[in-house]
Design a protein around this motif. Structure first.
Motif: not given
Length: 219
Positions: A81, A85-87, A116
């Motif tokens: 995070l 990144y969100e996935t 996320a």
């Protein structure tokens, strides 16, 4: 496919899907050995290293004290995070100790609360958390799907295209109404208007869910 943060936990991960070129691969403590046995080199190694039983060396090592509030998997999630990144796809986080498996389910809820998306993959199972959102499943899918409310109430729950449908229902954390549903071979979807759902379904090991690119958010 969105940029992925892929995390390997200390439990046996099973097959790992080929990683996209732009994926960030993080080993959470003992997950390093699982990656090494598969010929994979992580970009980052995170943890207190009590499971690994030694402290790896390198500029990509982020060491934490043993006495801490976060599990090693949660430390890896927070690291991803922090890097935007969100996935997230987490391997080696199902099975084994029940307390750690439950903590990893909580990590999915933690991610969903921050906008996320997180996925636990392994043991022919996929699990994700949906917060005010929707998952679509393509036709042809078979097997079991279960839907739970992990906290309080989830309102406006609709299960479409499943053997046991629901429409605008309320699920609570105190009763497993959504357990052991199943696909019918047609298109299906799970959606919630308020609150969070944990959704788990049969998914062949070593394959990424198509929902990584197909999930929708409620208005």
């Amino acid at each position: 496919m969105p940029p992925l943060c892929v995390i390997a936990g200390a439990m046996e991960p099973g097959p790992i899907a080929p990683l996209p070129e732009n994926a960030l691969l993080i080993a959470a403590d003992g997950g390093l050995e699982h990656l090494r046995r598969r010929g994979l080199t992580p970009h980052l190694i995170v943890g207190d290293f009590d499971s690994l039983d030694h402290v790896p060396r390198g500029d990509n090592v982020i060491r934490h004290p043993v006495e801490k509030d976060d599990t090693d998997a949660m430390l890896a999630v927070k690291t991803g995070l922090e890097r935007g990144y969100e996935t997230f796809v987490l391997y080696g986080c199902l099975g084994g100790r029940l307390d750690h498996a439950y903590a990893n389910l909580q990590a999915l809820v933690y991610l969903a609360a921050r906008g996320a998306a997180g996925w636990l993959l392994g043991e022919n199972l996929a699990v994700t958390a949906v917060r005010c959102g929707r998952l679509d499943f393509a036709p042809g899918r078979e097997g079991t799907i279960s839907v739970f409310c992990p906290d309080g109430e989830a309102r406006g729950v609709t299960l479409a295209g499943l053997y046991y449908p629901l429409r605008d229902a309320v699920l609570t954390s105190a009763f497993p109404l959504g357990v052991s549903n199943r696909f019918t071979g047609g298109p299906a979807s799970v959606s919630v208007e308020e609150g969070t759902l944990l959704v788990m379904w049969d998914q062949p090991d070593g394959t990424l869910p198509e929902q990584l690119a197909a999930s929708e958010k409620c208005e």
